[in-house]
Write a protein that holds these residues in place. Structure first.
Motif, PDB file in Angstrom:
ATOM      1  N   GLY A 112      13.857 -11.862 -15.232  1.00 38.62           N
ATOM      2  CA  GLY A 112      13.446 -13.233 -15.509  1.00 38.62           C
ATOM      3  C   GLY A 112      13.452 -14.091 -14.266  1.00 38.62           C
ATOM      4  O   GLY A 112      14.225 -13.859 -13.330  1.00 38.62           O
ATOM      5  N   PHE A 113      12.574 -15.077 -14.259  1.00 34.77           N
ATOM      6  CA  PHE A 113      12.439 -15.999 -13.140  1.00 34.77           C
ATOM      7  C   PHE A 113      12.718 -17.425 -13.618  1.00 34.77           C
ATOM      8  O   PHE A 113      12.232 -17.843 -14.675  1.00 34.77           O
ATOM      9  N   SER A 114      13.520 -18.151 -12.861  1.00 40.13           N
ATOM     10  CA  SER A 114      13.790 -19.564 -13.150  1.00 40.13           C
ATOM     11  C   SER A 114      14.290 -19.726 -14.582  1.00 40.13           C
ATOM     12  O   SER A 114      15.315 -19.145 -14.949  1.00 40.13           O
ATOM     13  N   ALA A 115      13.592 -20.489 -15.432  1.00 37.87           N
ATOM     14  CA  ALA A 115      14.018 -20.619 -16.822  1.00 37.87           C
ATOM     15  C   ALA A 115      13.985 -19.271 -17.532  1.00 37.87           C
ATOM     16  O   ALA A 115      14.828 -18.993 -18.395  1.00 37.87           O
ATOM     17  N   GLY A 116      13.023 -18.434 -17.180  1.00 37.09           N
ATOM     18  CA  GLY A 116      12.986 -17.084 -17.741  1.00 37.09           C
ATOM     19  C   GLY A 116      14.189 -16.268 -17.314  1.00 37.09           C
ATOM     20  O   GLY A 116      14.651 -15.375 -18.036  1.00 37.09           O
ATOM     21  N   GLY A 117      14.720 -16.566 -16.119  1.00 40.67           N
ATOM     22  CA  GLY A 117      15.953 -15.936 -15.680  1.00 40.67           C
ATOM     23  C   GLY A 117      17.122 -16.371 -16.534  1.00 40.67           C
ATOM     24  O   GLY A 117      18.063 -15.600 -16.768  1.00 40.67           O
ATOM     25  N   LYS A 144      21.967  -4.748 -25.584  1.00 42.32           N
ATOM     26  CA  LYS A 144      22.473  -4.778 -24.209  1.00 42.32           C
ATOM     27  C   LYS A 144      21.441  -4.215 -23.232  1.00 42.32           C
ATOM     28  O   LYS A 144      21.067  -3.049 -23.323  1.00 42.32           O
ATOM     29  N   PRO A 145      20.992  -5.008 -22.266  1.00 38.55           N
ATOM     30  CA  PRO A 145      20.082  -4.479 -21.246  1.00 38.55           C
ATOM     31  C   PRO A 145      20.809  -3.464 -20.359  1.00 38.55           C
ATOM     32  O   PRO A 145      22.031  -3.552 -20.155  1.00 38.55           O
ATOM     33  N   ALA A 146      20.047  -2.521 -19.824  1.00 36.87           N
ATOM     34  CA  ALA A 146      20.630  -1.574 -18.880  1.00 36.87           C
ATOM     35  C   ALA A 146      20.919  -2.239 -17.547  1.00 36.87           C
ATOM     36  O   ALA A 146      21.838  -1.834 -16.819  1.00 36.87           O
ATOM     37  N   ALA A 147      20.140  -3.258 -17.213  1.00 42.27           N
ATOM     38  CA  ALA A 147      20.317  -3.989 -15.959  1.00 42.27           C
ATOM     39  C   ALA A 147      19.535  -5.293 -16.053  1.00 42.27           C
ATOM     40  O   ALA A 147      18.658  -5.451 -16.914  1.00 42.27           O
ATOM     41  N   MET A 148      19.851  -6.220 -15.139  1.00 41.70           N
ATOM     42  CA  MET A 148      19.165  -7.507 -15.081  1.00 41.70           C
ATOM     43  C   MET A 148      18.593  -7.723 -13.683  1.00 41.70           C
ATOM     44  O   MET A 148      19.254  -7.407 -12.688  1.00 41.70           O
ATOM     45  N   ILE A 149      17.390  -8.261 -13.620  1.00 43.22           N
ATOM     46  CA  ILE A 149      16.818  -8.736 -12.364  1.00 43.22           C
ATOM     47  C   ILE A 149      16.563 -10.225 -12.549  1.00 43.22           C
ATOM     48  O   ILE A 149      15.788 -10.640 -13.416  1.00 43.22           O
ATOM     49  N   LEU A 150      17.241 -11.039 -11.741  1.00 45.06           N
ATOM     50  CA  LEU A 150      17.213 -12.490 -11.934  1.00 45.06           C
ATOM     51  C   LEU A 150      16.732 -13.167 -10.658  1.00 45.06           C
ATOM     52  O   LEU A 150      17.410 -13.140  -9.632  1.00 45.06           O
ATOM     53  N   GLY A 151      15.550 -13.764 -10.734  1.00 47.27           N
ATOM     54  CA  GLY A 151      14.977 -14.459  -9.593  1.00 47.27           C
ATOM     55  C   GLY A 151      15.141 -15.959  -9.724  1.00 47.27           C
ATOM     56  O   GLY A 151      14.651 -16.557 -10.693  1.00 47.27           O
ATOM     57  N   TYR A 152      15.860 -16.574  -8.776  1.00 45.59           N
ATOM     58  CA  TYR A 152      16.115 -18.017  -8.734  1.00 45.59           C
ATOM     59  C   TYR A 152      16.345 -18.572 -10.143  1.00 45.59           C
ATOM     60  O   TYR A 152      15.747 -19.556 -10.575  1.00 45.59           O
TER      61      TYR A 152
END
Length: 286
Positions: A112-117, A144-152
């Protein structure tokens, strides 16, 4: 590749997930069990920035993932936990249709990015909360996600910008705070209830975090404080902090878009995130 727009709830036309999936190919070993990623674009809970949706999803597809872009609840329908429920419902859909979608249900990543993050991280830290179990009545591991990718990502609402902001940017921040709390004049207590730092635990999945240090919209403190909380619980994470004052870098390179601030040095975080996921998920073809 095939795409499909899936409605997640009855009588809701606005909440959808769009699939970007590769067909099964008998010449490719393991293609019937690909890892998957659910991408939640930003937009201040007022809409969606599509350069953080389809564009990011297609890069994941090229890296061997089945990709899904979530259009979650926004504007007056965004009050917490509505968007979180939308993402959790997407997780349930992927588990229920794993064979048809050719995905490995044990390797579903949220990005997710920004608010999506904020949406993605909310699931990462709240998947095991009682209100989630009561809502979905599914095996807990489905959420439960296996991992998270969080942009800003927005991880702590009620923040003060490190400015200066244009009138449009200031209005966006105020609307975002209003939409997520469901209140015209939210107070500190309203933000404290949805402060994701409070919910990080030993059950939080690993995370790849990316931010720019002088981001004028979402202060970098959001990501730094989240990383500190992950460290406190020994949750694996990777952290990248760029140097410039931009918000909304997404996964694009300069040559991908006719916008001056897209630079290869920042877009490079995506390739490093893929390498990180390969180690975390043991994905042979990522």
């Amino acid at each position: 590749m095939y795409t499909e727009v899936i409605k997640l709830w009855k009588n809701r036309e606005d909440v959808t997930v769009t699939s970007y999936c590769m067909d099964k190919n008998n010449e490719i070993i393991g293609c019937d069990r690909r890892p998957a990623v659910i991408v939640s674009p930003g937009g201040g809970y007022a809409g969606f920035t599509e350069r953080e949706g389809e564009s990011a999803a297609l890069r994941f597809v090229a890296a061997g993932y089945q990709a899904f872009v979530l259009h979650y609840s926004v504007c007056e329908k965004a009050a917490f936990p509505n968007a979180l429920y939308d993402l959790a419902q997407t997780m349930c859909y992927l588990h229920q249709n794993a064979k048809k979608l050719c995905i490995d249900e044990n390797k579903i990543v949220v990005c997710g990015f920004s608010a999506g993050g904020n949406v993605s991280a909310s699931l990462g830290v709240m998947w095991n909360q009682e209100f989630m179990r009561e809502k979905f009545q599914v095996p807990a591991e489905w959420l439960k996600p296996a991992a998270m990718i969080l942009g800003y990502a927005v991880l702590n609402f009620g923040f003060t910008s490190r400015g200066p902001l244009s009138g449009e940017q200031e209005e966006m921040m105020q609307n975002c705070n209003r939409y997520i709390t469901g209140k015209e004049q939210p107070e500190k207590e309203d933000f404290d209830k949805i402060n994701l730092l409070r919910f990080v635990s030993e059950d939080t999945p690993p995370a790849f975090l990316f931010h720019l240090c002088a981001d004028p919209i979402v202060p970098v403190d959001n990501t730094l404080q989240f990383a500190s909380r992950l460290a406190a619980f020994d949750i694996p994470f990777a952290l990248e902090i760029g140097e410039d004052a931009w918000h909304g870098v997404s996964s694009l390179k300069a040559e991908d878009a006719n916008i001056g601030f897209f630079k290869s040095e920042y877009a490079g975080w995506f390739d490093r995130a893929i390498c990180w996921l390969k180690k975390k998920l043991f994905v042979e073809n990522a």
